[in-house]
Structure formats: structure tokens, C-alpha cells
Design a protein around this motif. Structure first.
Motif, PDB file in Angstrom:
ATOM      1  N   MET A   1       4.324  11.449  -2.353  1.00 23.02           N
ATOM      2  CA  MET A   1       2.922  11.146  -1.347  1.00 23.02           C
ATOM      3  C   MET A   1       2.389   9.357  -1.472  1.00 23.02           C
ATOM      4  SD  MET A   1       0.594  13.474  -4.394  1.00 23.02           S
ATOM      5  CE  MET A   1       1.135  12.819  -5.525  1.00 23.02           C
ATOM      6  N   MET A   2       2.099   9.707   0.267  1.00 22.52           N
ATOM      7  CA  MET A   2       1.245   7.956   0.190  1.00 22.52           C
ATOM      8  C   MET A   2       0.576   7.804  -0.369  1.00 22.52           C
ATOM      9  SD  MET A   2       2.145   8.107   4.467  1.00 22.52           S
ATOM     10  CE  MET A   2       1.340   9.861   4.457  1.00 22.52           C
ATOM     11  N   ARG A   3       0.911   6.591  -0.652  1.00 25.41           N
ATOM     12  CA  ARG A   3      -1.181   6.271  -2.144  1.00 25.41           C
ATOM     13  C   ARG A   3      -0.694   6.830  -3.223  1.00 25.41           C
ATOM     14  NH1 ARG A   3      -5.499   3.512   0.033  1.00 25.41           N
ATOM     15  NH2 ARG A   3      -4.589   1.940   2.174  1.00 25.41           N
ATOM     16  N   GLN A   4       0.545   7.376  -3.892  1.00 22.60           N
ATOM     17  CA  GLN A   4       0.385   8.281  -4.953  1.00 22.60           C
ATOM     18  C   GLN A   4       0.218   7.533  -6.222  1.00 22.60           C
ATOM     19  OE1 GLN A   4       4.468   9.075  -4.064  1.00 22.60           O
ATOM     20  NE2 GLN A   4       4.874   7.961  -5.948  1.00 22.60           N
ATOM     21  N   ALA A   5       0.087   6.208  -5.420  1.00 19.03           N
ATOM     22  CA  ALA A   5      -0.450   5.320  -7.146  1.00 19.03           C
ATOM     23  C   ALA A   5      -1.924   4.978  -6.313  1.00 19.03           C
ATOM     24  CB  ALA A   5       0.933   3.918  -7.257  1.00 19.03           C
TER      25      ALA A   5
ATOM     26  N   LEU B   1      -5.574   0.065 -15.213  1.00 17.88           N
ATOM     27  CA  LEU B   1      -5.127  -0.942 -14.612  1.00 17.88           C
ATOM     28  C   LEU B   1      -5.633  -2.290 -14.203  1.00 17.88           C
ATOM     29  CD1 LEU B   1      -1.493  -0.950 -15.302  1.00 17.88           C
ATOM     30  CD2 LEU B   1      -2.622  -1.237 -16.709  1.00 17.88           C
ATOM     31  N   ARG B   2      -6.290  -1.986 -13.269  1.00 19.41           N
ATOM     32  CA  ARG B   2      -6.659  -2.207 -12.278  1.00 19.41           C
ATOM     33  C   ARG B   2      -8.013  -3.113 -11.980  1.00 19.41           C
ATOM     34  NH1 ARG B   2     -11.259  -2.016  -8.693  1.00 19.41           N
ATOM     35  NH2 ARG B   2     -10.731  -2.638  -6.613  1.00 19.41           N
ATOM     36  N   GLU B   3      -8.843  -2.551 -13.182  1.00 23.49           N
ATOM     37  CA  GLU B   3      -9.579  -3.004 -14.430  1.00 23.49           C
ATOM     38  C   GLU B   3      -8.968  -4.499 -14.949  1.00 23.49           C
ATOM     39  OE1 GLU B   3     -13.490  -1.591 -16.835  1.00 23.49           O
ATOM     40  OE2 GLU B   3     -12.050  -0.024 -15.448  1.00 23.49           O
TER      41      GLU B   3
ATOM     42  N   GLY C   1      10.594   0.495  -0.436  1.00 30.87           N
ATOM     43  CA  GLY C   1       9.925  -0.853  -0.147  1.00 30.87           C
ATOM     44  C   GLY C   1       8.814  -0.429   0.863  1.00 30.87           C
ATOM     45  N   PHE C   2       8.154  -1.746   1.590  1.00 31.57           N
ATOM     46  CA  PHE C   2       6.594  -0.952   2.659  1.00 31.57           C
ATOM     47  C   PHE C   2       6.738  -2.523   3.426  1.00 31.57           C
ATOM     48  CE2 PHE C   2       3.059  -1.206   1.842  1.00 31.57           C
ATOM     49  CZ  PHE C   2       2.110  -1.419   0.957  1.00 31.57           C
ATOM     50  N   CYS C   3       6.016  -2.097   4.452  1.00 26.38           N
ATOM     51  CA  CYS C   3       5.107  -3.084   5.266  1.00 26.38           C
ATOM     52  C   CYS C   3       4.718  -2.236   6.158  1.00 26.38           C
ATOM     53  CB  CYS C   3       5.601  -4.406   5.904  1.00 26.38           C
ATOM     54  SG  CYS C   3       6.988  -3.826   7.312  1.00 26.38           S
TER      55      CYS C   3
HETATM   56  O1  CP3 Z   1       1.141   4.142  -3.313  1.00 23.97           O
HETATM   57  C1  CP3 Z   1       1.256   3.380  -2.958  1.00 23.97           C
HETATM   58  O2  CP3 Z   1       1.335   4.273  -1.410  1.00 23.97           O
HETATM   59  C2  CP3 Z   1       1.915   2.184  -2.639  1.00 23.97           C
HETATM   60  C3  CP3 Z   1       0.256   1.505  -2.917  1.00 23.97           C
HETATM   61  C4  CP3 Z   1       0.382   1.285  -1.148  1.00 23.97           C
HETATM   62  C5  CP3 Z   1      -1.636   0.676  -0.707  1.00 23.97           C
HETATM   63  N1  CP3 Z   1      -1.665   0.228   0.304  1.00 23.97           N
HETATM   64  C6  CP3 Z   1      -1.940   0.301  -2.419  1.00 23.97           C
HETATM   65  C7  CP3 Z   1      -3.966   0.325  -2.133  1.00 23.97           C
HETATM   66  C8  CP3 Z   1       0.270   1.571   0.157  1.00 23.97           C
HETATM   67  C9  CP3 Z   1       2.092   1.962   0.704  1.00 23.97           C
HETATM   68  C10 CP3 Z   1      -0.869   1.032   0.986  1.00 23.97           C
HETATM   69  C11 CP3 Z   1      -0.450   1.208   2.381  1.00 23.97           C
HETATM   70  C12 CP3 Z   1      -1.823   0.297   3.314  1.00 23.97           C
HETATM   71  N2  CP3 Z   1      -2.591  -0.345   3.029  1.00 23.97           N
HETATM   72  C13 CP3 Z   1      -1.782   0.671   4.508  1.00 23.97           C
HETATM   73  C14 CP3 Z   1      -1.082   1.601   5.800  1.00 23.97           C
HETATM   74  C15 CP3 Z   1      -1.298   3.306   5.439  1.00 23.97           C
HETATM   75  C16 CP3 Z   1      -2.617   4.203   6.022  1.00 23.97           C
HETATM   76  O3  CP3 Z   1      -3.280   4.054   4.577  1.00 23.97           O
HETATM   77  O4  CP3 Z   1      -2.488   3.928   6.885  1.00 23.97           O
HETATM   78  C17 CP3 Z   1      -3.109   0.737   5.336  1.00 23.97           C
HETATM   79  C18 CP3 Z   1      -3.854   0.511   6.470  1.00 23.97           C
HETATM   80  C19 CP3 Z   1      -3.878  -0.526   3.951  1.00 23.97           C
HETATM   81  C20 CP3 Z   1      -4.810  -1.457   4.461  1.00 23.97           C
HETATM   82  C21 CP3 Z   1      -5.864  -0.979   3.067  1.00 23.97           C
HETATM   83  N3  CP3 Z   1      -6.036  -1.211   2.048  1.00 23.97           N
HETATM   84  C22 CP3 Z   1      -6.876  -0.324   3.167  1.00 23.97           C
HETATM   85  C23 CP3 Z   1      -7.958  -0.288   4.325  1.00 23.97           C
HETATM   86  C24 CP3 Z   1      -7.771  -0.370   1.797  1.00 23.97           C
HETATM   87  C25 CP3 Z   1      -8.897   0.425   1.729  1.00 23.97           C
HETATM   88  C26 CP3 Z   1      -8.862   1.616   1.991  1.00 23.97           C
HETATM   89  C27 CP3 Z   1      -9.151   1.752   0.336  1.00 23.97           C
HETATM   90  O5  CP3 Z   1      -7.930   3.013   0.379  1.00 23.97           O
HETATM   91  O6  CP3 Z   1      -9.273   1.404  -0.619  1.00 23.97           O
HETATM   92  C28 CP3 Z   1      -6.629  -0.640   1.574  1.00 23.97           C
HETATM   93  C29 CP3 Z   1      -6.448  -0.755  -0.377  1.00 23.97           C
HETATM   94  C30 CP3 Z   1      -5.605  -0.155  -1.023  1.00 23.97           C
HETATM   95  N4  CP3 Z   1      -4.296   0.056  -1.187  1.00 23.97           N
HETATM   96  C31 CP3 Z   1      -5.929   0.789  -2.643  1.00 23.97           C
HETATM   97  C32 CP3 Z   1      -4.581   0.617  -2.724  1.00 23.97           C
HETATM   98  C33 CP3 Z   1      -4.440   1.613  -4.267  1.00 23.97           C
HETATM   99  C34 CP3 Z   1      -6.999   0.785  -2.960  1.00 23.97           C
HETATM  100  C35 CP3 Z   1      -7.695  -0.382  -4.143  1.00 23.97           C
HETATM  101  C36 CP3 Z   1      -8.179  -0.335  -4.986  1.00 23.97           C
HETATM  102  O7  CP3 Z   1      -9.726  -0.158  -4.745  1.00 23.97           O
HETATM  103  O8  CP3 Z   1      -7.799   0.101  -6.317  1.00 23.97           O
END
Ligand code: CP3
Length: 353
Positions: free
Chosen positions: A32-36, A46-48, A149-151
Motif C-alpha cells: 500500500m502506498m504510504r503503508q508506513a 517513533l515519529r514523536e 525505493g522511490f522519488c
Molecule cells: O509508506 C510510504 O509510502 C513511504 C514513505 C512515503 C512518504 N511520502 C512518507 C510521508 C512516500 C512514498 C511519500 C511520497 C510522497 N510525499 C508523495 C507522493 C505520493 C502522494 O501522496 O501523492 C508526495 C506528494 C509527498 C509530499 C508530502 N509528504 C506531503 C504532501 C505530505 C503531507 C501530507 C500528509 O500526508 O501529511 C507529506 C508528509 C508525509 N510523507 C507523511 C509521511 C508518513 C506524514 C508525515 C507525518 O506527519 O508523520
């Protein structure tokens, strides 16, 4: 004792890598995307401990632990590196903060002087903590799990750099439509840094990489070809020049059936699609490359019959060896953990034995 004829391709234990390599998969891979993330209490803890999201990204032991957290709960086929697409702008010298409840805020680049001020030389080499996280996860994960990995894609990353935040992308779109010189230069810089970044991740132990073009759907059709497809094509070529067997997933979000021309032109191994993309388009895609997606993140929040039916439709329509089950976009923090377990179980029910 009889010797059974050798099967030319025994199913690999790594289901995701098998699908990306056009070989038979032991089971239908799922991640899942954003699975962590924030739907997991152990992530929030852990974030805290790290103090902030960015501190977590730059702390390899903690980032590795967070990467592996979802795999301790669910039978998933991939771990996705814990980092963010906005680390590349930061490595290029842009100021980046994550304001609580507001998302990312960046200093902006809006003209030739702004582009000239970027620290484009060796940007990816400033992200060594990320490669250390990759090494740690590669050493600690189970064998059947594929490390991704990703970007961000150049268009999505450049848009953040131009706008300074996630809302309203008019300035970036206007620069793209006008084909401004400074914009083209910015795109080149981000493209080159991103190639180096993904090559370094692959060399550190990532087994596949995903390129997130989260804002591809903002571009008019002509500009989609020029500013999403072409830079990603260049990235794919650049990555494979350094790592010939690199497995690459492209995620051009919001482009509908244009995902097909994206797949053909970029030559990625899989295309991720969002929840609005029709099953027929996914079937067409699966004849060309692997297809990833596309359960709606809110269907996962809903759970129950709505989730079961959505999963059944998807797995019933797409071949196991050509489909990677995923969401259409990132999991949302409100997602009940038991719905994720239901999701994985429902997919497993449909596996060929
Ligand atoms: O679990 C995973 O998928 C791996 C880690 C990951 C994160 N961001 C962690 C994260 C990945 C692959 C991303 C990609 C990412 N980041 C994208 C592309 C995917 C998408 O959502 O379209 C984009 C646009 C970002 C930029 C980004 N990072 C935004 C807009 C935000 C804020 C929105 C939000 O959800 O809070 C983040 C923060 C972010 N990146 C969090 C995480 C776990 C939340 C941070 C937190 O408050 O702990």
C-alpha cells in the motif's frame, strides 16, 4: 525415483519482483502506498521520539524500523523505503518544513535566478542517510519481501518547488504551458538529481523503484507528453544505463486512459493507476506491462462489503502474474487497522494455489 521435467520458470518467492520481471508469481503481490504512516500507533510513537517527520527521514535506524512496521502486522509483499519526495528539493538547497496539520512548506523557485541558485552538483550525494536506511532494511527484511525505493517525478517535484506548497498549481502549470526556459532548466536539474538518487538507492539494496508523478493529472494532454512522459523516459534510460536490470514502477496519477501511452513511451515495468481508472483500462495496461492499483483509500476506510466487493472485482478481472494490488493513492490516517487486515486476507483468498 522419477525426475520431473524442469519447469522453465518456477514461481519466484518474491511475488512482487516476479510480476515486475514478467515471470510467474507465487501469489498476487500486495502493498500500500504510504503503508508506513499515521494510521499505525507504532509509527506515531517513533515519529514523536524523532521529534519531527524530517528528523525521522534522516535517522536511518528509526526510518528502517518505520519502513518495516507495516510488515510486522500484515502479510505484505513489499517494504517501501521511509523517506519523502521532497528530500530532493531540500538536497538542492530549498528550505523545507512540515507545518503541523498543514503539510510541506518550501522556499520557492520561480525564475532563472532561483534556478541558478540551486546546488545542483552532487545533490543526491547529500542524501546518504537515505541510502543507509535502504541498507538497513535490505539486511533486516524477510526474503520474500521486495524493497522498493522511490522519488517524485520531475513534474511533481518541480511543481512543489515553484508553488512552495501542495495547493494550487497554477504557477507551475503556466510555466509548463509557456515552456519557460528557467522551467525547462529546473526540470533538467530535478531529473538528473532524481536519476542519481534512484541509482544510489538501487545500489544500496532497493530491488525496485517507484516514480511518483502525483500531479501528472494537472497537465493538459500535450504537456503531459512533454513534462511527465519525456522526463520519466529519460529517468528510466538513465537508471537502466547504470543498473541494467532495474525494475521501475511509474505512477502518473490522474491521467485516466493516457496511462497507456505513458506505459508504452516510458518503458516502465509497471504502471500504477489511481482509483478513477476503469478496470478495462487496467486490463489493456496489463497486456502491455504490469498494472498496480487501485482500491480507493476511502473504500479501505469503509471496510465491510464495499471493500470485499472492490477487491473481488479487481482480482477477478486481472491476471495474477500481471497485477500488483495497491491503493489508488496513499492510505489515510483514519484507516482502521482491521480493515487493512481484511484487505490483505481478501486478496489472499483469490490466490491461485
Ligand atoms: O509508506 C510510504 O509510502 C513511504 C514513505 C512515503 C512518504 N511520502 C512518507 C510521508 C512516500 C512514498 C511519500 C511520497 C510522497 N510525499 C508523495 C507522493 C505520493 C502522494 O501522496 O501523492 C508526495 C506528494 C509527498 C509530499 C508530502 N509528504 C506531503 C504532501 C505530505 C503531507 C501530507 C500528509 O500526508 O501529511 C507529506 C508528509 C508525509 N510523507 C507523511 C509521511 C508518513 C506524514 C508525515 C507525518 O506527519 O508523520
Amino acid at each position: 525415483m522419477s525426475i520431473s521435467p524442469a519447469t522453465p520458470q518456477a514461481p519466484s518467492s518474491k511475488a512482487l519482483l516476479a510480476v515486475l520481471s514478467s515471470t510467474p508469481a507465487r501469489r498476487r503481490p500486495i502493498w500500500m502506498m504510504r503503508q508506513a504512516g499515521r494510521y499505525l500507533p507504532e509509527y506515531r510513537a517513533l515519529r514523536e521520539q524523532a521529534g519531527s517527520f524530517l528528523n525521522l527521514c534522516y535517522n536511518p535506524p528509526l526510518a528502517a524500523e518505520v519502513t518495516l512496521q507495516p510488515l510486522q502486522r500484515f502479510d505484505l509483499d513489499a517494504a517501501i523505503l521511509f523517506a519523502d519526495i521532497l528530500l530532493i528539493p531540500q538536497a538542492l538547497g530549498v528550505d523545507l518544513t512540515f507545518a503541523e496539520g498543514e503539510g510541506p512548506v518550501l522556499s520557492t523557485v520561480t525564475d532563472a535566478a532561483g534556478v541558478a541558485a540551486l546546488k545542483s552538483d552532487g545533490a543526491a550525494s547529500r542524501l546518504s542517510p537515505v541510502y543507509e536506511t535502504v541498507e538497513r532494511v535490505a539486511a533486516a527484511k524477510a526474503d520474500h519481501v521486495t524493497l522498493i525505493g522511490f522519488c517524485g517525478a520531475p513534474w511533481t517535484v518541480a511543481s512543489y518547488m515553484i508553488e512552495g506548497r501542495g495547493s494550487n498549481r497554477q504557477k507551475a502549470r503556466l510555466a509548463a504551458i509557456r515552456g519557460e526556459d528557467w522551467f525547462a532548466h529546473l526540470m533538467d536539474i530535478v531529473t538528473e538529481a532524481s536519476i542519481d538518487y534512484l541509482v544510489a538507492q538501487l545500489k544500496a539494496g532497493a530491488e525496485a523503484v517507484q516514480i511518483f508523478d502525483s500531479w501528472a493529472g494537472d497537465l493538459p494532454a500535450r504537456q503531459f507528453e512533454r513534462w511527465s512522459i519525456q522526463p520519466i523516459q529519460r529517468m528510466v534510460d538513465g537508471i537502466r544505463a547504470a543498473v541494467p536490470d532495474a525494475r521501475i514502477i511509474g505512477f502518473p496519477k490522474g491521467v485516466g486512459s493516457a496511462a497507456l501511452s505513458f506505459a508504452k513511451a516510458t518503458n516502465v515495468d509497471a504502471v500504477g493507476v489511481d482509483s478513477a481508472v476503469a478496470l478495462d483500462t487496467m486490463k489493456d495496461l496489463s497486456r502491455h506491462c504490469a498494472v498496480q492499483g487501485n482500491i480507493d483509500p476511502l473504500t479501505l476506510v469503509a471496510g465491510g462489503a464495499a471493500l470485499d466487493e472492490a477487491v473481488d472485482d479487481l482480482v477477478g478481472a486481472l491476471p495474477q502474474d500481471r497485477h500488483i494490488v495497491n491503493l489508488g493513492h496513499g492510505i489515510v490516517p483514519e484507516t482502521p487497522i482491521q480493515h487493512v487486515a481484511q484487505f490483505v486476507d481478501r486478496v489472499r483468498r483469490g490466490d491461485r494455489s
